[in-house]
Write a protein that holds these residues in place. Structure first.
Motif, PDB file in Angstrom:
ATOM      1  N   HIS A 300      15.036  29.244 -32.416  1.00  0.00           N
ATOM      2  CA  HIS A 300      16.228  29.462 -31.586  1.00  0.00           C
ATOM      3  C   HIS A 300      16.062  30.690 -30.702  1.00  0.00           C
ATOM      4  CE1 HIS A 300      20.198  29.839 -30.051  1.00  0.00           C
ATOM      5  NE2 HIS A 300      20.385  30.989 -30.673  1.00  0.00           N
ATOM      6  N   ARG A 301      15.568  31.775 -31.321  1.00  0.00           N
ATOM      7  CA  ARG A 301      15.426  33.021 -30.524  1.00  0.00           C
ATOM      8  C   ARG A 301      14.502  32.787 -29.337  1.00  0.00           C
ATOM      9  NH1 ARG A 301      15.747  37.185 -35.283  1.00  0.00           N
ATOM     10  NH2 ARG A 301      18.030  37.241 -35.388  1.00  0.00           N
ATOM     11  N   ARG A 302      13.439  32.041 -29.584  1.00  0.00           N
ATOM     12  CA  ARG A 302      12.504  31.763 -28.486  1.00  0.00           C
ATOM     13  C   ARG A 302      13.224  30.973 -27.376  1.00  0.00           C
ATOM     14  NH1 ARG A 302       7.261  30.899 -30.568  1.00  0.00           N
ATOM     15  NH2 ARG A 302       8.122  29.276 -31.893  1.00  0.00           N
ATOM     16  N   ALA A 303      13.924  29.919 -27.786  1.00  0.00           N
ATOM     17  CA  ALA A 303      14.564  29.037 -26.795  1.00  0.00           C
ATOM     18  C   ALA A 303      15.671  29.764 -26.028  1.00  0.00           C
ATOM     19  CB  ALA A 303      15.130  27.805 -27.496  1.00  0.00           C
ATOM     20  N   ILE A 304      16.551  30.442 -26.752  1.00  0.00           N
ATOM     21  CA  ILE A 304      17.690  31.088 -26.074  1.00  0.00           C
ATOM     22  C   ILE A 304      17.189  32.269 -25.230  1.00  0.00           C
ATOM     23  CG2 ILE A 304      18.377  32.663 -27.967  1.00  0.00           C
ATOM     24  CD1 ILE A 304      20.975  30.810 -25.986  1.00  0.00           C
ATOM     25  N   GLY A 305      16.139  32.940 -25.711  1.00  0.00           N
ATOM     26  CA  GLY A 305      15.575  34.063 -24.957  1.00  0.00           C
ATOM     27  C   GLY A 305      15.096  33.600 -23.586  1.00  0.00           C
ATOM     28  N   GLN A 306      14.347  32.493 -23.584  1.00  0.00           N
ATOM     29  CA  GLN A 306      13.831  31.975 -22.309  1.00  0.00           C
ATOM     30  C   GLN A 306      14.969  31.514 -21.396  1.00  0.00           C
ATOM     31  OE1 GLN A 306      11.121  28.881 -23.453  1.00  0.00           O
ATOM     32  NE2 GLN A 306       9.494  30.321 -24.003  1.00  0.00           N
ATOM     33  N   MET A 307      15.941  30.856 -22.016  1.00  0.00           N
ATOM     34  CA  MET A 307      17.034  30.306 -21.204  1.00  0.00           C
ATOM     35  C   MET A 307      17.855  31.438 -20.574  1.00  0.00           C
ATOM     36  SD  MET A 307      19.718  27.271 -22.130  1.00  0.00           S
ATOM     37  CE  MET A 307      21.097  28.038 -22.889  1.00  0.00           C
ATOM     38  N   VAL A 308      18.195  32.445 -21.367  1.00  0.00           N
ATOM     39  CA  VAL A 308      19.046  33.527 -20.839  1.00  0.00           C
ATOM     40  C   VAL A 308      18.309  34.324 -19.757  1.00  0.00           C
ATOM     41  CG1 VAL A 308      20.286  35.663 -21.436  1.00  0.00           C
ATOM     42  CG2 VAL A 308      20.477  33.655 -22.914  1.00  0.00           C
ATOM     43  N   LYS A 309      17.001  34.504 -19.962  1.00  0.00           N
ATOM     44  CA  LYS A 309      16.225  35.227 -18.944  1.00  0.00           C
ATOM     45  C   LYS A 309      16.258  34.467 -17.612  1.00  0.00           C
ATOM     46  CE  LYS A 309      11.837  37.492 -18.522  1.00  0.00           C
ATOM     47  NZ  LYS A 309      10.454  37.293 -18.862  1.00  0.00           N
ATOM     48  N   ALA A 310      16.064  33.167 -17.704  1.00  0.00           N
ATOM     49  CA  ALA A 310      16.084  32.352 -16.479  1.00  0.00           C
ATOM     50  C   ALA A 310      17.480  32.378 -15.847  1.00  0.00           C
ATOM     51  CB  ALA A 310      15.671  30.918 -16.800  1.00  0.00           C
ATOM     52  N   ILE A 311      18.520  32.280 -16.677  1.00  0.00           N
ATOM     53  CA  ILE A 311      19.892  32.286 -16.136  1.00  0.00           C
ATOM     54  C   ILE A 311      20.182  33.621 -15.450  1.00  0.00           C
ATOM     55  CG2 ILE A 311      22.341  32.306 -16.794  1.00  0.00           C
ATOM     56  CD1 ILE A 311      21.630  30.169 -18.931  1.00  0.00           C
ATOM     57  N   GLU A 312      19.735  34.714 -16.077  1.00  0.00           N
ATOM     58  CA  GLU A 312      19.968  36.045 -15.486  1.00  0.00           C
ATOM     59  C   GLU A 312      19.347  36.106 -14.090  1.00  0.00           C
ATOM     60  OE1 GLU A 312      17.831  39.341 -17.380  1.00  0.00           O
ATOM     61  OE2 GLU A 312      19.549  40.624 -16.941  1.00  0.00           O
ATOM     62  N   GLN A 313      18.083  35.643 -13.987  1.00  0.00           N
ATOM     63  CA  GLN A 313      17.414  35.694 -12.682  1.00  0.00           C
ATOM     64  C   GLN A 313      18.128  34.811 -11.667  1.00  0.00           C
ATOM     65  OE1 GLN A 313      13.473  34.518 -13.795  1.00  0.00           O
ATOM     66  NE2 GLN A 313      12.856  36.597 -14.342  1.00  0.00           N
ATOM     67  N   ARG A 314      18.495  33.630 -12.105  1.00  0.00           N
ATOM     68  CA  ARG A 314      19.126  32.672 -11.185  1.00  0.00           C
ATOM     69  C   ARG A 314      20.498  33.165 -10.733  1.00  0.00           C
ATOM     70  NH1 ARG A 314      16.952  27.011 -14.071  1.00  0.00           N
ATOM     71  NH2 ARG A 314      14.806  27.779 -14.100  1.00  0.00           N
ATOM     72  N   ALA A 315      21.294  33.644 -11.695  1.00  0.00           N
ATOM     73  CA  ALA A 315      22.658  34.094 -11.350  1.00  0.00           C
ATOM     74  C   ALA A 315      22.594  35.321 -10.439  1.00  0.00           C
ATOM     75  CB  ALA A 315      23.448  34.402 -12.617  1.00  0.00           C
ATOM     76  N   ASN A 316      21.692  36.253 -10.737  1.00  0.00           N
ATOM     77  CA  ASN A 316      21.600  37.462  -9.902  1.00  0.00           C
ATOM     78  C   ASN A 316      21.098  37.120  -8.497  1.00  0.00           C
ATOM     79  OD1 ASN A 316      22.561  39.080 -11.922  1.00  0.00           O
ATOM     80  ND2 ASN A 316      20.554  39.825 -12.578  1.00  0.00           N
ATOM     81  N   HIS A 317      20.109  36.226  -8.452  1.00  0.00           N
ATOM     82  CA  HIS A 317      19.571  35.821  -7.156  1.00  0.00           C
ATOM     83  C   HIS A 317      20.667  35.123  -6.327  1.00  0.00           C
ATOM     84  CE1 HIS A 317      16.811  34.255  -4.189  1.00  0.00           C
ATOM     85  NE2 HIS A 317      17.266  33.029  -4.423  1.00  0.00           N
ATOM     86  N   ALA A 318      21.375  34.203  -6.946  1.00  0.00           N
ATOM     87  CA  ALA A 318      22.421  33.460  -6.226  1.00  0.00           C
ATOM     88  C   ALA A 318      23.540  34.395  -5.774  1.00  0.00           C
ATOM     89  CB  ALA A 318      22.978  32.354  -7.124  1.00  0.00           C
ATOM     90  N   THR A 319      23.901  35.354  -6.628  1.00  0.00           N
ATOM     91  CA  THR A 319      24.970  36.299  -6.247  1.00  0.00           C
ATOM     92  C   THR A 319      24.540  37.116  -5.025  1.00  0.00           C
ATOM     93  OG1 THR A 319      25.580  36.462  -8.571  1.00  0.00           O
ATOM     94  CG2 THR A 319      26.484  38.145  -7.127  1.00  0.00           C
ATOM     95  N   ARG A 320      23.258  37.553  -5.056  1.00  0.00           N
ATOM     96  CA  ARG A 320      22.745  38.320  -3.909  1.00  0.00           C
ATOM     97  C   ARG A 320      22.853  37.505  -2.624  1.00  0.00           C
ATOM     98  NH1 ARG A 320      18.782  40.412  -7.076  1.00  0.00           N
ATOM     99  NH2 ARG A 320      17.409  38.678  -6.639  1.00  0.00           N
ATOM    100  N   LEU A 321      22.406  36.258  -2.688  1.00  0.00           N
ATOM    101  CA  LEU A 321      22.435  35.401  -1.486  1.00  0.00           C
ATOM    102  C   LEU A 321      23.876  35.169  -1.009  1.00  0.00           C
ATOM    103  CD1 LEU A 321      19.962  32.402  -1.918  1.00  0.00           C
ATOM    104  CD2 LEU A 321      19.700  34.462  -0.546  1.00  0.00           C
ATOM    105  N   LEU A 322      24.767  34.924  -1.946  1.00  0.00           N
ATOM    106  CA  LEU A 322      26.167  34.670  -1.578  1.00  0.00           C
ATOM    107  C   LEU A 322      26.780  35.910  -0.931  1.00  0.00           C
ATOM    108  CD1 LEU A 322      27.179  32.705  -4.781  1.00  0.00           C
ATOM    109  CD2 LEU A 322      27.346  31.791  -2.455  1.00  0.00           C
TER     110      LEU A 322
END
Ligand SMILES: Cc1ncc(COP(=O)(O)O)c(C=O)c1O
Length: 408
Positions: A300-322
Motif C-alpha cells: 500500500h505504501r508503495r502504491a499510495i506513495g507513487q499516486m500522491v507524488k504524481a497527483i502533487e505534480q499534476r495538481a501543482n502544474h495545473a494550478t500554475r497553468l490556470l
C-alpha cells in the motif's frame, strides 16, 4: 404513477452533462472529461488488490456477508486506525457500507426529521445535499473561505451558532459535516481549526461528522489530522472508504466509525447496524480485497506513495497553468485531487457558471463541473488526475476559450 415531491432532490451536478458529452463524442468530437474524481481511470488499481479480489472469488466468497461487514475487513480497519491515528475501535464501532455514499443515506435517514437541519460547509461535496433534503432536512451553510486559502474560520461558525441559539434554532441541528481533505477545494484543515470545531460541536451538542475519504492524499507538505485525534469524549462519526486511497471506486466499499460510547453514540451504532441489516450485505469479494489492501502495508505504501507524488505534480502544474489565465484565479490545493478556479464572468461574455461549463464542453470539448453544484457559483471544478499532456491540452483549451469570450 406519481413521483414523490422529494425525488426532485436526487440530482448529481458532476454527471449532468454526460449525455451532452456522449452525443458530442458520437459525432466524432474529442472530449476530455475532467468532471469525475475516479482514480482507477488514470492509476490502475494495484495488482495486489486485484489479486486478493480474484482469490476471494476463487475461494467461493460470493454469498451474503454479515450485514455490517466481514470480520476480516473490520479487523483490517481497526488495525489501520490504530496504526495511523492511535485510535482503538471495537467491532461494533465499525459499519461497512456500499461506498461512503451509502453511509450518507443511512445517517440522514436515521437522524433527520421534517424541518431538521444540518451544517454543511460551502463549497461542499454535492452528494451531501440530496440525502439531507430527501429526508426533509435543510442545510445551514458555513464556509470554506476562499480569501483564507479555503480554510474554515471557527469564530464565524461560533458566531452563527450563537445567533441560532438566541433564536432557539440549535435544537434541530442534527449534525455538522466537514470534509477533510476537502472536495472540491483541496483544503487540509489544520489541527487547531479541528479542535475549535470540536469545542463548538460540544458547546452546542451537535454531533460532528468528518468525511476523510482523502485522508492519505495530502501533499505540498500539508499535514492531515483525523477528527478522531482531537474529538475524544464527543459523539462523532468518521466516514471513509476504499474508493480513493485504495484506488478502487468501483468496488463500492466504504465505512463509518462511531468510536465513542456515550448514550447517543451507542444508540447510533445500533441504528446503523439495523440500516445495514435492512439492505442485507455489501459486495462480498470486494470486502476481502479491501481487507488485504489495508493489511498489506508495504504494498500500500508503495502504491499510495507513487499516486500522491504524481497527483502533487499534476495538481501543482495545473494550478500554475490556470493562474496564467487572467480571467481565472485559483487557490493551490494541498489534498484530494481537485482544483476550483474562480472565474471573472464580468470580463467574459458569459452569464454564469452553468453557461461557462456548457459552452466549454460544446466549443472546446472540455467537461468540468459548474461551481454552483458545490454551492460556489463563481467557480468551476477540474479533476487533476490525468497526466500532464492531458492537463496541458485541457487547460490550453480553457485559456483559449476565455480569450475568445473576453468582452471587447
Ligand atoms: C468527499 C467525498 N465523499 C464521498 C465520496 C463518495 O465515496 P464512495 O465512492 O465511497 O461512495 C466522494 C467521491 O468523490 C467524495 O469526494
Amino acid at each position: 404513477m406519481q413521483l414523490s415531491e422529494r425525488s426532485r432532490y436526487a440530482v448529481n451536478p458532476i454527471e449532468e452533462e454526460d449525455k451532452v458529452a456522449e452525443m458530442l463524442e458520437s459525432k466524432g468530437k474529442k472530449i476530455i472529461k475532467l468532471n469525475r474524481g475516479d482514480p482507477p481511470k488514470y492509476f490502475p488499481t494495484p495488482k495486489y488488490i486485484i489479486k486478493a479480489y480474484k482469490t476471494a472469488l476463487d475461494n467461493g466468497k460470493t454469498g451474503y456477508t454479515a450485514a455490517d461487514g466481514i470480520k476480516e475487513l473490520k479487523d483490517a480497519i481497526a488495525k489501520r486506525y490504530r496504526r495511523s491515528y492511535n485510535l482503538s475501535l471495537s467491532k461494533d464501532d465499525i459499519i461497512v457500507t456500499q461506498g461512503l455514499s451509502e453511509a450518507l443515506m443511512f445517517i440522514n435517514s436515521a437522524l433527520i426529521n421534517e424541518s431538521d437541519s444540518a451544517i454543511l460547509f460551502k463549497p461542499y461535496y454535492p452528494m451531501y445535499v440530496p440525502w439531507l433534503k430527501i429526508n426533509g432536512g435543510n442545510p445551514i451553510y458555513e464556509n470554506y473561505e476562499e480569501g483564507n486559502n479555503w480554510n474554515i474560520n471557527p469564530e464565524k461558525v461560533e458566531r452563527s451558532l450563537k445567533e441560532a441559539r438566541r433564536r432557539g434554532k440549535t435544537k434541530r441541528i442534527k449534525y455538522m459535516l466537514i470534509t477533510n481533505p476537502n472536495n472540491p477545494t483541496g483544503t487540509v484543515l489544520n489541527k487547531s481549526v479541528l479542535k475549535d470545531l470540536v469545542d463548538i460541536a460540544n458547546e452546542y451538542s451537535i454531533p460532528l461528522i468528518s468525511d476523510e475519504i482523502y485522508d492519505e492524499i495530502v501533499f505540498n507538505k500539508a499535514r492531515f489530522t483525523s477528527i478522531s485525534e482531537v474529538a475524544k469524549g464527543t459523539p462523532y462519526v468518521v466516514l471513509n472508504g476504499a474508493s480513493k486511497i485504495y484506488d478502487s471506486t468501483g468496488f463500492r466499499i466504504g465505512f463509518m466509525l462511531i468510536p465513542e460510547d456515550d448514550k447517543l453514540s451507542q444508540a447510533f451504532k445500533e441504528k446503523m447496524y439495523n440500516y445495514a441489516a435492512v439492505r442485507l450485505s455489501v459486495n462480498s469479494p470486494a470486502q476481502y480485497a479491501v481487507a488485504e489492501a489495508m493489511n498489506n502495508v508495504t504494498e500500500h505504501r508503495r502504491a499510495i506513495g507513487q499516486m500522491v507524488k504524481a497527483i502533487e505534480q499534476r495538481a501543482n502544474h495545473a494550478t500554475r497553468l490556470l493562474n496564467e489565465n487572467k480571467y481565472l484565479s485559483t487557490v493551490k490545493p494541498n489534498g484530494a485531487f481537485y482544483i476550483m478556479p474562480r472565474v471573472d464572468f464580468k470580463s467574459l461574455k458569459i452569464k454564469n457558471d452553468r453557461e461557462f461549463t456548457d459552452l466549454l464542453l460544446k466549443k472546446e470539448g472540455i467537461q468540468v463541473t459548474r461551481g454552483s453544484g458545490f454551492g460556489a457559483d463563481s467557480h468551476f471544478r477540474i479533476v487533476a488526475l490525468p497526466p500532464k499532456e492531458i492537463l496541458d491540452y485541457a487547460i490550453n483549451r480553457i485559456n483559449r476559450f476565455c480569450k475568445a469570450y473576453h468582452k471587447r
